[in-house]
Design an enzyme around this catalytic site. Sequence first.
Site: not given
Length: 641
Positions: A315, A368
């Site tokens: 993330d 990401e």
Amino acid sequence: MTQQQEKQPLLTGYDVDLFRSGKHYHIYNKLGAHVREDAGIPVTHFAVWAPNATAVSVVGNFNGWDRDAHPFSPREDGSGIWEGAIPNVGRGELYKYFIRSQNGYEVEKGDPYAVYWETPPRTASVVWDLEFEWNDQSWLEKRKTPALNGPVSIYELHLGSWRRIHEEEGRWMTYRELAQELPEYCLFMGFTHVEFLPVMEHPFYGSWGYQVTGYFAPTSRYGTPQDFMFLINALHEAGIGVILDWVPSHFPTDEHGLGYFDGSHLYEHSDPRQGFHPDWKSAIFNYGRHEVKSFLISNALYWLDKFHIDGLRVDAVASMLYLDYSRKEGEWIPNRYGGRENLEAIDFLREFNAAVHQSFPDVLTIAEESTAWPGVTHPISSGGLGFDLKWMMGWMHDSLSYFQKDAVYRSYHQGQIAFSTHYAFSERFVLPLSHDEVVHGKRSLLRKMPGDEWQQFANLRLLYAYMYGHPGAKLLFMGGEFGQNHEWRHDYSLDWNENKHPLHEGIQRLVKDLNNFYQTEPALYERNFSGEGFEWIDHQDATNSVLAWTRKGTSPSDQLLFIANFTPVVRENYRIGVGKPGYYEEVFNSDNLRYGGADVISLEEIESYPIPKHGHPHSVPLTLPPLAVIVLKYSKEFEWL
């Protein structure tokens, strides 16, 4: 294990040296709480890193939370590790570490390496083991075939809101209850993987798991670690891979967590210009500290080792790479060369990827990363970060921006919908229609679409068919597969009752068929990350808002022609250039009646004519359905050839 072995210390000098050098990738087997038996009596060995402490003890329900009952001793090697063993303390006991620091700060902390925690809002760690009888060996053998050589279709999922038990006041399902339904559903829908929003223990349910305090523990909201293993095992038995969201970018400052752990900024930077995240009001890991690198990289390998996880999606990578991320001038500290790149984070990400791929070469790492940072999926040896895949955020933003425009204006934005192919092969990409796009007032994917009800559903079918025809792996957040009306609400179940509506049912059939199409047509996956697998037929027909392109497999016979009509107007006698004379058949049409479409279907056999078009000597005349994608495949030669 012999009694003599059981009595040997868990931590050796070699372990400590590796930990202090940032190279102990299995430190979870040493630090934390580990139960052994001594002459039939359970003995739990505790070890915690707290170099700024002057006193450390274990408190728990076994000693009435008495801070003086079980004091620890620091190791004499200067590592800052405190350890001790307590007899008659075993599985299920609650505990914390009481820490008194050199500056007089006193606190009770959860165990950074705990494998199980109390269910929030309670905050104690739990002594536990990870014994489990796995039954997924055939899956792990199959996994040795690299996933990137085949179709990757990911179903992104939040465990607490996928399906709730309405008969029991809407409680969330347990891991074992999910294991009874989720594998079967994913198999039915044709997804190859599920991706769970972070399962690691987090105090605030509304953070969706992105504010982690227990990095080594699946949240106890849904059951024990073994219950989570049961769910993974069931998915593997169904042939479904499991990807976890992993958050090494920041952590919350709850008192029982990692923040200011031993009265010093142990895991985070002390300077808020480096150690405080302005977006999430959380702490940023100090990637330059070796023990922190051991903590994080060993945590990544822990999930792959102990839980048989098939992939980690990292993330907020962009927030790690840039020192000035979300900061104004004067709110950040340049690197030693005066630049904005976080050199320690870059080194950490490379080391993370190298460690994962060395130990688990068949596991995917996914970034990401929302900027144009070069080489995210390129090899470390050539200066890349070493990820397997990267979310294609530019494709997502451009596509959703384009689709939200009324069809009458789309002709002015032809370049926006076609632009992604200019950089589609600069990295190995995942096309994400994720949870981030359907929360906080952004509306569901369906309700982003313009027009009346029929046009909204047709636009959504068009979006999905365009996505599956576009190069790259696929990701769709739960609820999107049946066109949920309401945006995602983490406190509620998905609106499964909407599937009784024919248009929603049609969306679900479409996604199911697209997944099947993706997996059975080599042209859609064999060259998914190579420019050799894609060729434009025409991307300049802005007047009609039509795109046409070819997807190619490794065999010359594996070719698919995609034609997308982004307007609600039926295009009669629309001519597409083809390189091979003969007959073509329509193998997919998102306007099919079974999907809720208008059923504008071409002839069973579409004959080519020697009329040049799009640089080809032959062409086929088509009827393009409104707001739809059709796919053609070469059928056979003319009989007289």
